[in-house]
Structures are given as structure tokens and as C-alpha cells.
Write a protein that holds these residues in place. Structure first.
Motif, PDB file in Angstrom:
ATOM      1  N   ASN A  66      -1.159  -8.577  -0.817  1.00 47.10           N
ATOM      2  CA  ASN A  66      -2.345  -9.444  -0.621  1.00 47.10           C
ATOM      3  C   ASN A  66      -2.195 -10.928  -0.486  1.00 47.10           C
ATOM      4  O   ASN A  66      -2.544 -11.809  -1.127  1.00 47.10           O
ATOM      5  CB  ASN A  66      -3.593  -9.010  -1.706  1.00 47.10           C
ATOM      6  CG  ASN A  66      -4.083  -7.698  -1.336  1.00 47.10           C
ATOM      7  OD1 ASN A  66      -3.452  -6.745  -1.881  1.00 47.10           O
ATOM      8  ND2 ASN A  66      -5.283  -7.719  -0.850  1.00 47.10           N
TER       9      ASN A  66
ATOM     10  N   ARG B  35      -2.964  -3.148  -8.274  1.00 51.52           N
ATOM     11  CA  ARG B  35      -1.636  -3.599  -7.610  1.00 51.52           C
ATOM     12  C   ARG B  35      -0.733  -4.930  -8.274  1.00 51.52           C
ATOM     13  O   ARG B  35      -1.181  -5.787  -7.925  1.00 51.52           O
ATOM     14  CB  ARG B  35      -1.912  -4.059  -6.207  1.00 51.52           C
ATOM     15  CG  ARG B  35      -2.241  -2.927  -5.002  1.00 51.52           C
ATOM     16  CD  ARG B  35      -2.496  -3.578  -3.823  1.00 51.52           C
ATOM     17  NE  ARG B  35      -2.954  -2.483  -2.856  1.00 51.52           N
ATOM     18  CZ  ARG B  35      -3.366  -2.882  -1.677  1.00 51.52           C
ATOM     19  NH1 ARG B  35      -3.884  -4.012  -1.438  1.00 51.52           N
ATOM     20  NH2 ARG B  35      -3.911  -1.892  -0.582  1.00 51.52           N
TER      21      ARG B  35
ATOM     22  N   TYR C 151     -17.309   1.423   4.997  1.00 51.33           N
ATOM     23  CA  TYR C 151     -16.439   1.609   5.834  1.00 51.33           C
ATOM     24  C   TYR C 151     -16.332   3.104   6.597  1.00 51.33           C
ATOM     25  O   TYR C 151     -15.543   3.398   7.415  1.00 51.33           O
ATOM     26  CB  TYR C 151     -15.002   1.780   4.854  1.00 51.33           C
ATOM     27  CG  TYR C 151     -14.542   0.742   4.561  1.00 51.33           C
ATOM     28  CD1 TYR C 151     -13.977  -0.471   5.232  1.00 51.33           C
ATOM     29  CD2 TYR C 151     -14.651   0.273   3.229  1.00 51.33           C
ATOM     30  CE1 TYR C 151     -13.174  -1.454   4.654  1.00 51.33           C
ATOM     31  CE2 TYR C 151     -14.030  -0.736   2.312  1.00 51.33           C
ATOM     32  CZ  TYR C 151     -13.338  -1.694   3.444  1.00 51.33           C
ATOM     33  OH  TYR C 151     -12.851  -3.067   2.945  1.00 51.33           O
TER      34      TYR C 151
ATOM     35  N   VAL D 257     -12.289  -7.004  -7.771  1.00 49.69           N
ATOM     36  CA  VAL D 257     -13.116  -7.594  -6.251  1.00 49.69           C
ATOM     37  C   VAL D 257     -14.138  -8.373  -6.672  1.00 49.69           C
ATOM     38  O   VAL D 257     -14.491  -9.671  -6.006  1.00 49.69           O
ATOM     39  CB  VAL D 257     -12.953  -6.465  -5.265  1.00 49.69           C
ATOM     40  CG1 VAL D 257     -13.805  -7.112  -4.216  1.00 49.69           C
ATOM     41  CG2 VAL D 257     -11.653  -5.912  -5.035  1.00 49.69           C
TER      42      VAL D 257
ATOM     43  N   GLU E 158       0.771  -1.098  -0.101  1.00 54.55           N
ATOM     44  CA  GLU E 158      -0.112   0.015  -0.063  1.00 54.55           C
ATOM     45  C   GLU E 158       0.834   1.166  -0.080  1.00 54.55           C
ATOM     46  O   GLU E 158       0.463   2.213  -0.289  1.00 54.55           O
ATOM     47  CB  GLU E 158      -0.912  -0.029   1.076  1.00 54.55           C
ATOM     48  CG  GLU E 158      -2.132   0.844   0.800  1.00 54.55           C
ATOM     49  CD  GLU E 158      -3.338   0.465   1.909  1.00 54.55           C
ATOM     50  OE1 GLU E 158      -3.623  -0.573   2.191  1.00 54.55           O
ATOM     51  OE2 GLU E 158      -3.836   1.309   2.251  1.00 54.55           O
TER      52      GLU E 158
ATOM     53  N   ARG F 254     -10.417  -8.103   6.536  1.00 52.93           N
ATOM     54  CA  ARG F 254      -9.882  -7.986   5.136  1.00 52.93           C
ATOM     55  C   ARG F 254     -11.034  -8.966   4.384  1.00 52.93           C
ATOM     56  O   ARG F 254     -11.582  -9.767   4.945  1.00 52.93           O
ATOM     57  CB  ARG F 254      -8.482  -8.274   5.192  1.00 52.93           C
ATOM     58  CG  ARG F 254      -7.629  -7.232   5.781  1.00 52.93           C
ATOM     59  CD  ARG F 254      -6.023  -7.418   5.476  1.00 52.93           C
ATOM     60  NE  ARG F 254      -5.822  -8.343   6.743  1.00 52.93           N
ATOM     61  CZ  ARG F 254      -4.431  -8.614   7.245  1.00 52.93           C
ATOM     62  NH1 ARG F 254      -3.808  -8.285   6.491  1.00 52.93           N
ATOM     63  NH2 ARG F 254      -4.317  -9.571   8.221  1.00 52.93           N
ATOM     64  N   VAL F 255     -10.594  -8.653   2.975  1.00 48.36           N
ATOM     65  CA  VAL F 255     -11.691  -9.242   2.007  1.00 48.36           C
ATOM     66  C   VAL F 255     -11.885 -10.861   1.916  1.00 48.36           C
ATOM     67  O   VAL F 255     -13.167 -11.207   1.945  1.00 48.36           O
ATOM     68  CB  VAL F 255     -11.450  -8.542   0.445  1.00 48.36           C
ATOM     69  CG1 VAL F 255     -10.438  -9.295   0.332  1.00 48.36           C
ATOM     70  CG2 VAL F 255     -12.705  -8.819  -0.312  1.00 48.36           C
TER      71      VAL F 255
ATOM     72  N   LYS G 225     -20.570  -8.640  -0.159  1.00 47.34           N
ATOM     73  CA  LYS G 225     -20.817  -7.095  -0.450  1.00 47.34           C
ATOM     74  C   LYS G 225     -19.725  -6.655  -1.310  1.00 47.34           C
ATOM     75  O   LYS G 225     -18.435  -6.581  -0.957  1.00 47.34           O
ATOM     76  CB  LYS G 225     -20.867  -6.632   0.939  1.00 47.34           C
ATOM     77  CG  LYS G 225     -22.082  -6.789   1.732  1.00 47.34           C
ATOM     78  CD  LYS G 225     -22.069  -6.019   2.913  1.00 47.34           C
ATOM     79  CE  LYS G 225     -23.397  -6.286   3.719  1.00 47.34           C
ATOM     80  NZ  LYS G 225     -23.224  -6.538   4.999  1.00 47.34           N
ATOM     81  N   LEU G 226     -20.219  -6.034  -2.405  1.00 43.20           N
ATOM     82  CA  LEU G 226     -19.273  -5.339  -3.271  1.00 43.20           C
ATOM     83  C   LEU G 226     -18.840  -3.976  -2.865  1.00 43.20           C
ATOM     84  O   LEU G 226     -19.935  -3.125  -3.209  1.00 43.20           O
ATOM     85  CB  LEU G 226     -19.393  -5.611  -4.888  1.00 43.20           C
ATOM     86  CG  LEU G 226     -19.456  -6.866  -5.234  1.00 43.20           C
ATOM     87  CD1 LEU G 226     -19.773  -7.258  -6.654  1.00 43.20           C
ATOM     88  CD2 LEU G 226     -17.999  -7.752  -4.972  1.00 43.20           C
TER      89      LEU G 226
ATOM     90  N   PHE H 109     -15.703 -12.000   2.783  1.00 41.79           N
ATOM     91  CA  PHE H 109     -16.316 -12.925   1.961  1.00 41.79           C
ATOM     92  C   PHE H 109     -16.604 -14.173   2.405  1.00 41.79           C
ATOM     93  O   PHE H 109     -17.752 -14.874   2.227  1.00 41.79           O
ATOM     94  CB  PHE H 109     -15.550 -12.878   0.716  1.00 41.79           C
ATOM     95  CG  PHE H 109     -15.716 -11.719  -0.355  1.00 41.79           C
ATOM     96  CD1 PHE H 109     -16.600 -10.466  -0.107  1.00 41.79           C
ATOM     97  CD2 PHE H 109     -15.062 -11.532  -1.578  1.00 41.79           C
ATOM     98  CE1 PHE H 109     -16.451  -9.497  -0.522  1.00 41.79           C
ATOM     99  CE2 PHE H 109     -15.078 -10.304  -2.174  1.00 41.79           C
ATOM    100  CZ  PHE H 109     -15.781  -9.604  -1.929  1.00 41.79           C
TER     101      PHE H 109
END
Ligand code: NAD
Ligand code: UDP
Length: 387
Positions: A212, A339, A329, A296, A139, A233-234, A249-250, A238
């Protein structure tokens, strides 16, 4: 255990490693690997030990039991830290607040954790001539240069506008009121400080920028082994949706792109850094898998398919739902658009390449999630109705 040799054929001496954040996701996999396959000793520091309990207990029962110690401490305020660093040949610092839901809602804790709390670690390593492997993040690159071009610009397809290179790419963050960037900025400053300790005082360091890393034991499942209102985290978000049979949720359309690397591949890279100091010192390494890029939304679709396969449960007719970042968020959220890690430096210095495809890593990870959580989830869902 057969004598280990480094990439240049030299024997590797057993090391004592002070691992700060040993009880986290990456730390638990690194401890497992070090115990199972090397003669190295680990002094593990963390406030939690749940994820490495299987290595620590029952006391004395494992072949590695005399090579791992756990010290429950908070590096913010514990005078044992310097002594533990002094006792070790190498310090690995993994400790951090590193979940995006915290960056805009707990910016002070995020900045303290990623910069201020890391300062004594760097200082003690430098003053005691100890080698440091510090975990930063991909990041620090922030947004890609290409993201500022018009949407239809053909230049967006040119690698120089999006591939992230350790020694060339700039770090591009949003405005201060987008507190999302508090994490990246704190990580960038600690990287600069470590680099300066190397340049001015000769400290031996390696900086890791994970892209990631995902796999078993990442984060927590809200309401099962973490707070019900928590946002991990994702992968865990998920997984939680899949376990609850609710749509994934996207955030803002799920258009952001990420490259995911299997934790077990990434740990191989860290092992090479640990055991090849002459090749790793003074370097910043991207560690990711450029071949595993998805949006995503594509990740959500693939996880839905994989989960249906491993659980034997049919997927929902509407497997995803859109949600705004403000809703998900809160204020101050922003996102990295894309990335892709450049792999030239790590390939040249350590000969490392990632191996596992996204489908395969999701299959083993979601098999673990299903085995670990499906039953507990069933009971948690049934409970309120029973009461
Ligand atoms: P994690 O949250 O699972 O692990 C961090 C560990 O540090 C936790 O166990 C936590 O309890 C511990 N810790 C935090 N503050 C502490 C303190 N003050 N004293 C003692 N222990 C403390 O996260 P992770 O995914 O294992 O990440 C490890 C490192 O890698 C972090 O520095 C993170 O920023 C970096 N990183 C990881 C990823 C990834 O893909 N997993 C991506 C980018 C960066
Ligand atoms: N995300 C999402 N739904 C979720 C959780 C995350 O759409 O339930 C998105 C998030 O907005 C980001 C991406 O997934 O674009 C990756 O998020 P993660 O928390 O894993 O961390 P990041 O890669 O941003 O550091």
C-alpha cells in the motif's frame, strides 16, 4: 552532478533503464527522482503519459530532457519491446491492472495483464542477459494464518500468525469463485517464473512486493480525471468522497487492516535496488511501513480530520457510511485481513527503513488532492444544476 557511489563505496555507472508502466503512479515518482537526482537515462513505456508530462514537456526545456524518452506503446502487441529492452542495462516492469475493483469484475484482463503480458518481458530479459526489477504485490501473501483462528484466540496476537516474511510465509488465497484472488494468483505465478529463470538460467532479477504505497498522483478522481463510474484504490475513493463532501464508504465495516507507506519513502528503496545490484539481485523485497497500521475505518477517520485541517472545511457530522462488498465491488470480492511486512531482508541487504508517519503522509497527500482537484470538483458539481 557529484559522482554517485553505491552502498559499498563503489562508483555507480550511468544506466539506461527501460521502464514499463512509467506513466503510472509509481512510475511517475520514480522518473521524477531519476531525473532530478541521478545521471541515469529512462526509456519510458506506457499507453498514457499524463502523469509524467511535466518531465517530458516542453521538449528540450529541462536539464534532464536528453535523458528521458517516452514510447507510447502497449506491451501486449508491440514489436518495439524487445529492442527497447536490448538497448537498456536494466528493465523495470510496473505495467499491470492493479485496482481491486477490476479483479472480480475483469478477471480475464487481470490475469492477462499480470501474467501473460509480463511473459515476453521476462523472456527478453533472460535471453538478452538483462537485469529485471519486477513489481509484484504484498497481495501474494493473501490472508494471514491468524485469520483462520477463532476470533478470541490469543494466538492472533502472536507475530508468527500475521507478520508476512518473504522467505517463510505461505500464500493463502480464497476459492476460485472468489475472483478477487485472480490478481494475487497471476502475480504469484509470474514471481515463480522469474525465480525459476534465475535458478535455471541465471537471470538477474529483483522482485518488489509493495505494501500500500500512497501519495500524490495515485489513480484518479472519478468524474474529474477518470471515469465517473470508476472505482480506484482506497486513497482516491476516500479523497473523492472528501472532495464531494459526502460520507466515506466503509466496505464490510472497514475492519480490514493495512499498513500505508509514503510513496517518497518507497521510491528511496527502489533507488537502492537500482544502484546496488549485487545486494538486490536474487531477492524478493517487502517494501512497506509496519509502523503505519490502521483499520480502514481508522484511515477514514484520520483522512477526514486531515482533510478538514488542510482545506479549512468542517467535516460532516456522519463522516462514514457502511456498504457491503457485494454492493460496492460486486460478486466474487474477498479481502486481505491484515498486512504487516517483515522488514528484516530489505534492512539487511539495503539498509532501508521507512520514515514518514501516516498523519504526515496524509497531510502532504491531501494538501495535493485539495490543491489539484477542489476547484474542478466545485465546477463539476455546479454544472448539472446550471444546465
Ligand atoms: P498504475 O496503474 O498507476 O501504473 C501502472 C501503469 O502501467 C499504468 O500507467 C498503465 O497505463 C501501464 N500499463 C498497464 N498495462 C500496460 C500495457 N499493456 N502496456 C503498457 N503500459 C501498461 O499502478 P501503480 O500503483 O503505479 O503500480 C505499479 C506496479 O506496482 C503494478 O505492477 C502493481 O501491481 C504494483 N503494486 C503497486 C502497489 C501500490 O501500492 N501502488 C501495491 C501492490 C502492487
Ligand atoms: N475500501 C473501502 N472503501 C472504499 C475503497 C476501499 O472500505 O471506498 C477498502 C477495501 O475493501 C480494502 C481496503 O479499503 O479493505 C483497501 O483497498 P484498496 O483498494 O486500496 O486495495 P487493497 O489494499 O485491498 O489492495
Amino acid at each position: 552532478m557529484a559522482a554517485r557511489v553505491d552502498l559499498d563505496g563503489k562508483p555507480i555507472k550511468p544506466l539506461t533503464i527501460c521502464m514499463i508502466g512509467a506513466g503510472g503512479f509509481i512510475g511517475s515518482h520514480l522518473c521524477e527522482k531519476l531525473m532530478a537526482e541521478t545521471p541515469h537515462k529512462v526509456l519510458g513505456l506506457d499507453v498514457y503519459s499524463d502523469k509524467i508530462k511535466h518531465l517530458l514537456e516542453p521538449a528540450g526545456a529541462h536539464p534532464w530532457s536528453d535523458r528521458i524518452q517516452f514510447h507510447r506503446l502497449n506491451i501486449k502487441n508491440d514489436s518495439r519491446l524487445e529492442g527497447l529492452i536490448k538497448m537498456s542495462d536494466l528493465t523495470i516492469n510496473l505495467a499491470a491492472i492493479c485496482t481491486p475493483a477490476d479483479y472480480n469484475t475483469r478477471p480475464l484482463d487481470t490475469i492477462y495483464s499480470n501474467f501473460i503480458d509480463a511473459l515476453p518481458v521476462v523472456k527478453y530479459c533472460s535471453e538478452n542477459n538483462k537485469r529485471l526489477i519486477h513489481f509484484s504485490t504484498c497481495e501474494v501473501y493473501g490472508k494471514t494464518i491468524g485469520s483462520f483462528l477463532p476470533k478470541d484466540s490469543p494466538l492472533r496476537k502472536e507475530p508468527e500468525y500475521f507478520v508476512l516474511k518473504e522467505d517463510e510465509s505461505p500464500c493463502i488465497f480464497g476459492p476460485i469463485e472468489k475472483q478477487r484472488w485472480s490478481y494475487a494468483c497471476a502475480k504469484q505465478l509470474i514471481e515463480r517464473l522469474i525465480y525459476a529463470e534465475g535458478a535455471e538460467n541465471g537471470m538477474e532479477f529483483t522482485i518488489v512486493r509493495p505494501f500500500n504505497w500512497i501519495g500524490p498522483r495515485m489513480d484518479f478522481i472519478p468524474g474529474i480525471d477518470g471515469p465517473s463510474e470508476g472505482v480506484p484504490r482506497v486513497l482516491a475513493c476516500f479523497s473523492n468522497n472528501l472532495l464531494r463532501h459526502e460520507p466515506l464508504k466503509l466496505v464490510d465495516g472497514g475492519v480490514s487492516q493495512r499498513t500505508f507507506v509514503y510513496i517518497k519513502d518507497a521510491i528511496e528503496a527502489v533507488m537502492l535496488m537500482i544502484e546496488n545490484p549485487a545486494r538486490a539481485n536474487g531477492h524478493i523485497f517487502n517494501v512497506g511501513n509496519p509502523n503505519n497500521e490502521v483499520t480502514v475505518r481508522q484511515l477514514a477517520e484520520m483522512m477526514t480530520d486531515v482533510y478538514s485541517k488542510v482545506s479549512g472545511e468542517p467535516s460532516l457530522e456522519e463522516p462514514t457510511v457502511d456498504v457491503s462488498s457485494q454492493e460496492f465491488y460486486g460478486a466474487g470480492y474477498d479481502d486481505s485481513d491484515k498486512r504487516i511486512p517483515d522488514m528484516t531482508i530489505i534492512h539487511k541487504q539495503l539498509g532501508w527503513d521507512p520514515k514518514t508517519s501516516l498523519w504526515d503522509l496524509l497531510e502532504s497527500t491531501l494538501t495535493y488532492q485539495h490543491r489539484t482537484y477542489a476547484e474542478a470538483m466545485k465546477q463539476a458539481i455546479a454544472k448539472p444544476a446550471a444546465n
